[in-house]
Design an enzyme around this catalytic site. Structure first.
Site, PDB file in Angstrom:
ATOM      1  N   TYR A 143     -13.005  -1.020  12.287  1.00  0.00           N
ATOM      2  CA  TYR A 143     -12.778   0.416  12.070  1.00  0.00           C
ATOM      3  C   TYR A 143     -13.503   1.263  13.120  1.00  0.00           C
ATOM      4  CZ  TYR A 143     -10.980  -0.974   7.490  1.00  0.00           C
ATOM      5  OH  TYR A 143     -10.261  -1.551   6.472  1.00  0.00           O
ATOM      6  N   LYS A 194     -13.135 -15.102   8.966  1.00  0.00           N
ATOM      7  CA  LYS A 194     -11.964 -15.874   9.400  1.00  0.00           C
ATOM      8  C   LYS A 194     -12.406 -16.635  10.651  1.00  0.00           C
ATOM      9  CE  LYS A 194      -7.942 -15.583   8.438  1.00  0.00           C
ATOM     10  NZ  LYS A 194      -7.126 -16.588   7.716  1.00  0.00           N
ATOM     11  N   ASP A 227      -8.806 -15.062   3.326  1.00  0.00           N
ATOM     12  CA  ASP A 227      -7.550 -15.193   2.571  1.00  0.00           C
ATOM     13  C   ASP A 227      -7.768 -16.055   1.332  1.00  0.00           C
ATOM     14  OD1 ASP A 227      -8.079 -17.171   4.419  1.00  0.00           O
ATOM     15  OD2 ASP A 227      -5.982 -17.594   4.887  1.00  0.00           O
ATOM     16  N   ASP A 251     -13.517  -4.274   2.662  1.00  0.00           N
ATOM     17  CA  ASP A 251     -12.711  -3.159   2.162  1.00  0.00           C
ATOM     18  C   ASP A 251     -11.618  -3.692   1.231  1.00  0.00           C
ATOM     19  OD1 ASP A 251     -11.517  -0.717   1.846  1.00  0.00           O
ATOM     20  OD2 ASP A 251     -10.781  -0.532   3.900  1.00  0.00           O
ATOM     21  N   ASP A 255     -11.710  -3.762  -3.128  1.00  0.00           N
ATOM     22  CA  ASP A 255     -10.665  -3.081  -3.902  1.00  0.00           C
ATOM     23  C   ASP A 255      -9.989  -4.050  -4.857  1.00  0.00           C
ATOM     24  OD1 ASP A 255     -11.057  -0.606  -2.846  1.00  0.00           O
ATOM     25  OD2 ASP A 255      -8.942  -0.258  -2.376  1.00  0.00           O
TER      26      ASP A 255
END
Ligand code: NAD
Length: 370
Positions: A143, A194, A227, A251, A255
């Site tokens: 970001y 990852k 994942d 993030d 959520d």
């Protein structure tokens, strides 16, 4: 009476001021009943600050936030300001505070309280007793990484670019927060990356491992691909205790974890900076929900997430574990007694508004402290 603790309260927009009013009553209760005094200042942020001061977070507000021991934040934004250009959006208020105070570690608990187990989309037997904490790095990663932007190539076609970049220091400081948390809980930490396909992920995994080995050998560290973590959260969330992730994965996963609880109006969060030599750190506490413009002004918002954010503040900024637990227990008891705001209604419970919920929590506090 212990020394004054300085709080900056920024209610913001929409339901922010409504739910913050209930927190102020809890703060007053603490001052009356718990031998602790707070010096509370209020300020403007978000759309309210744009309207009154022409900016979503003024320099003065930043200075007051820096001078405070902790910031209690409501929520910002709403349709009134939706048409404004990006650089004048109310949401910039919170981004500026995070940057100016160096708040890099976002702590988001996902807890399923027993009375609300049916609010989850998962089966009760999978989710009952869920109590996990996600630590998300919040000032680095994709970001913020450079280069970023949209450019047009020689062929007239556009290209969108974001850059995932983490330095060793950024990983070390957020890893320490997560390890410390894990040490105080079950001693288990799961770090997410990852590393199979991303170079920044390889570094993430290596550095988290080094911090663990050197400083937290008592904490059991495991690594998981992002994942897989999403899949595990949705199928067997109780295997986790503390999860550590970078900005992007944190993030998404936080959520997802919040959605598992089914109760947006119940979940608090904290964002912490680095401790200074005296152990003092900047910190901001806020509910994870937004300003809920669809219900603002109706007196029906759930104040629990904001009140529980104050409990987190007591725990993290002042080490007041007993008082934090008292507030959490009061909230749980009110829910167990069958009072509910509209967002968490269930069959056989009584629907109440924001202030009645606040009063009920105060009554439980009285009983618990008697
Ligand atoms: P939201 O969280 O405000 O609302 C989503 C839904 O949940 C709405 O139906 C709302 O009524 C309900 N809800 C949220 N909190 C509740 C509560 N305490 N009690 C009862 N119901 C509750 O998210 P949104 O609608 O996507 O965003 C609304 C505005 O809030 C936007 O301007 C957005 O940018 C802003 N926002 C701000 C923050 C922040 O201040 N940190 C975070 C998220 C969204």
């Amino acid at each position: 009476m212990t020394a004054n603790k300085k709080l900056l309260v920024l209610p913001g927009d929409g339901i922010g001021p409504e739910v913050m009013r209930e927190v102020r009553r809890v703060v007053d209760w603490m001052s009356r009943r718990r031998s602790v005094s707070f010096q509370v200042e209020e300020g403007l942020v978000g759309g309210a600050a744009l309207d009154a001061e022409g900016t979503p977070c003024s320099d003065e507000t930043v200075e007051r936030a820096k001078a405070a021991d902790a910031v209690l934040f409501g929520s910002v934004g709403g349709p009134k300001w939706d048409g404004l250009p990006f650089d004048r959006r109310p949401e910039l208020g919170i981004l500026r505070l995070r940057q100016e105070l160096g708040l890099f570690a976002n702590l988001r608990p996902a807890t399923v309280l027993d009375p609300l187990v049916s609010a989850s989309s998962l089966k009760p037997e999978v989710v009952r007793g869920l109590d996990l904490m996600i630590v998300r790095e919040s000032t680095g990663g994709i970001y913020f990484g450079e280069p970023r932007g949209i450019e047009t190539g020689a062929d007239g076609k556009r290209r969108g670019i974001d850059t995932e970049v983490y330095t060793e220091d950024e990983i070390v400081r957020v890893a320490r927060v997560a390890f410390e948390l894990a040490r105080g809980r079950s001693g288990k930490l799961t770090s997410i990356d990852k590393a199979n396909v991303m170079q920044s992920g390889r570094l993430w995994r290596a550095v988290v491992g080094e911090v663990g080995k050197a400083e937290f050998p008592d904490v059991q560290l495991s690594n998981m691909y992002a994942d897989n973590c999403a899949m595990q959260l949705a199928s067997n969330p109780r295997q986790f205790d503390v999860i550590l992730a970078g900005n992007l994965f944190g993030d998404l996963l936080s959520d997802l974890a919040a959605a598992l609880t089914g109760s947006l109006g119940m979940l608090p969060s904290a964002t912490l900076g680095a401790p200074d030599a005296a152990g003092r750190r900047h910190a901001l506490y806020e509910p994870i929900h937004g300003s809920a413009p669809d219900i603002a002004g109706k007196g029906i918002a759930n104040p629990c997430a904001q009140i529980l954010s104050f409990a987190m503040l007591l725990r993290w900024s002042f080490g007041m574990e007993e008082d934090a637990r008292l507030i959490e227990q009061a909230v749980e008891k009110v829910l167990a007694g069958g009072l509910r705001t509209a967002d968490i209604m269930a069959a056989g419970t009584a629907r109440v508004g924001t202030s009645v919920m606040g009063e009920a929590i105060l009554r439980e506090l009285d009983k618990l402290a008697a």
